[in-house]
Design a protein around this motif. Sequence first.
Motif, PDB file in Angstrom:
ATOM      1  N   PHE A 293       0.840  -1.189   0.000  1.00  0.00           N
ATOM      2  CA  PHE A 293       0.000   0.000   0.000  1.00  0.00           C
ATOM      3  C   PHE A 293       0.886   1.254   0.000  1.00  0.00           C
ATOM      4  O   PHE A 293       2.018   1.238   0.459  1.00  0.00           O
TER       5      PHE A 293
ATOM      6  N   ASP B   7     -10.425  -3.540   5.608  1.00  0.00           N
ATOM      7  CA  ASP B   7     -11.157  -4.550   4.844  1.00  0.00           C
ATOM      8  C   ASP B   7     -10.337  -5.824   4.707  1.00  0.00           C
ATOM      9  O   ASP B   7     -10.863  -6.938   4.800  1.00  0.00           O
TER      10      ASP B   7
ATOM     11  N   LYS C 204     -16.929   3.640   0.428  1.00  0.00           N
ATOM     12  CA  LYS C 204     -15.846   2.685   0.178  1.00  0.00           C
ATOM     13  C   LYS C 204     -15.336   2.773  -1.264  1.00  0.00           C
ATOM     14  O   LYS C 204     -14.970   1.776  -1.879  1.00  0.00           O
TER      15      LYS C 204
ATOM     16  N   LYS D  33      -7.846   0.753   3.225  1.00  0.00           N
ATOM     17  CA  LYS D  33      -8.052  -0.588   2.664  1.00  0.00           C
ATOM     18  C   LYS D  33      -7.572  -1.670   3.624  1.00  0.00           C
ATOM     19  O   LYS D  33      -7.992  -2.819   3.531  1.00  0.00           O
ATOM     20  N   SER D  34      -6.674  -1.291   4.549  1.00  0.00           N
ATOM     21  CA  SER D  34      -6.118  -2.273   5.484  1.00  0.00           C
ATOM     22  C   SER D  34      -7.206  -2.957   6.301  1.00  0.00           C
ATOM     23  O   SER D  34      -7.128  -4.161   6.575  1.00  0.00           O
TER      24      SER D  34
ATOM     25  N   ASP E 293      -3.674   3.114   5.763  1.00  0.00           N
ATOM     26  CA  ASP E 293      -4.472   3.073   4.541  1.00  0.00           C
ATOM     27  C   ASP E 293      -5.818   2.412   4.856  1.00  0.00           C
ATOM     28  O   ASP E 293      -5.855   1.317   5.424  1.00  0.00           O
TER      29      ASP E 293
ATOM     30  N   TYR F  35     -12.556   3.562  -2.984  1.00  0.00           N
ATOM     31  CA  TYR F  35     -11.137   3.811  -2.779  1.00  0.00           C
ATOM     32  C   TYR F  35     -10.484   4.469  -4.008  1.00  0.00           C
ATOM     33  O   TYR F  35      -9.445   5.088  -3.902  1.00  0.00           O
TER      34      TYR F  35
END
Length: 377
Positions: free
Chosen positions: A170, A307, A368, A304-305, A302, A370
């Motif tokens: 990431f 999820d 969400k 996204k981590s 980040d 991203y």
Amino acid sequence: MSLFGFIFLLSFGHSDWIEVPLDHEDPYSKKIKIEYSIQQPFDSKKKTIITHADPLDDYLGLGDLIELEFTGFNLIKIHGRYSSPYLNQFIEENTGIESDKKYLWLSRGQIIKDIEVVRKEILGDDAAILIGFGSGAGLIHYYLHEFPNNVEKVVSLNPLLLDIPKNLSFWDLLEGFDSIFKEYSTDQIVRFSITSSEPYFFMDKPIRDSLLESRIKEFVKTSFSESQKEISLGLEVRAFEHYLDIGIYDLGPFGHFLGLLSSSLRSNTMSLEYFNGTNYDRGKAYSSKIILVGGVYNLLLDPKSFDVIGEFYPNASVHYLRDGYDFSETRKRRIWEALISSLCSDDVSTKIEMFKLLQEHELLFQEKNYNSIRVGK
């Protein structure tokens, strides 16, 4: 627990010390005492929440984020070996102890076994609800992977699990701001990042850079103060573990910050045979509920981590708040305590009301999307 001890807890609650092995892997290990406290009054009919103090959270001024009044629950806070005067005295009296031994005794592998000793002493065969924030949430995940059957529910708030962004490559969220940050120290950048809750990565670059430049200048002028807290051995170890999680991955100013905090340990030759990363595959063995809450605007992790972490657990739910790493916007609305209590509760109606309240305050992030997050240069 003795009958007298149970009656005392039931009536008054208390703060106490408990003996644990200095090295849980050594059956002949010396014993040390660690402290834990129980929120008054203890009620055997209520479910019990366990938290564990973390020296990195304390150093960053966020150690009290989950020191709340959980009126519907018992609350056990483990202060642990990080602050144990018995362990400190033993190390001070034995000056020849090598760095790898000190690391072993304060490693997260020992911490989670301390948690288990306290849980078993107070609750016997009953499972506990675990809550953690930031670095402390990392400890909670590590415990969960070793003792999944002893956990009824987990509430994990912005868990600082840095091997996730490393393994998935990431972005460093602060990359591209070098020209803005060059006049500030690592400590200033990190502490600003922790308190930031602006949606920088949803802005066009000129607006983003201009706003960030003015915000950090204002922060350093009005809010920043150099930490006067001692860099304890426990803090060094915790920073070192996060630093090792990053590996060769460049996490920018925060990685440098962790490197500075752990420089004394890193300067010594250590075998690192005691270092174990988080075994996420073991999350599959945990079938009870885990709730992850992330601040989508924070500059350290980040989004996204969260999820990705949730994917390792069969019964996980991930929620995002329009907030930063320290959840300052949510706390300003004076609903933080009610939010955490609702997440611990099994009352569905309470959860629904809380999510309505989050929507009313425009704190719930549901897109969400991203792809709309502009990261880096």
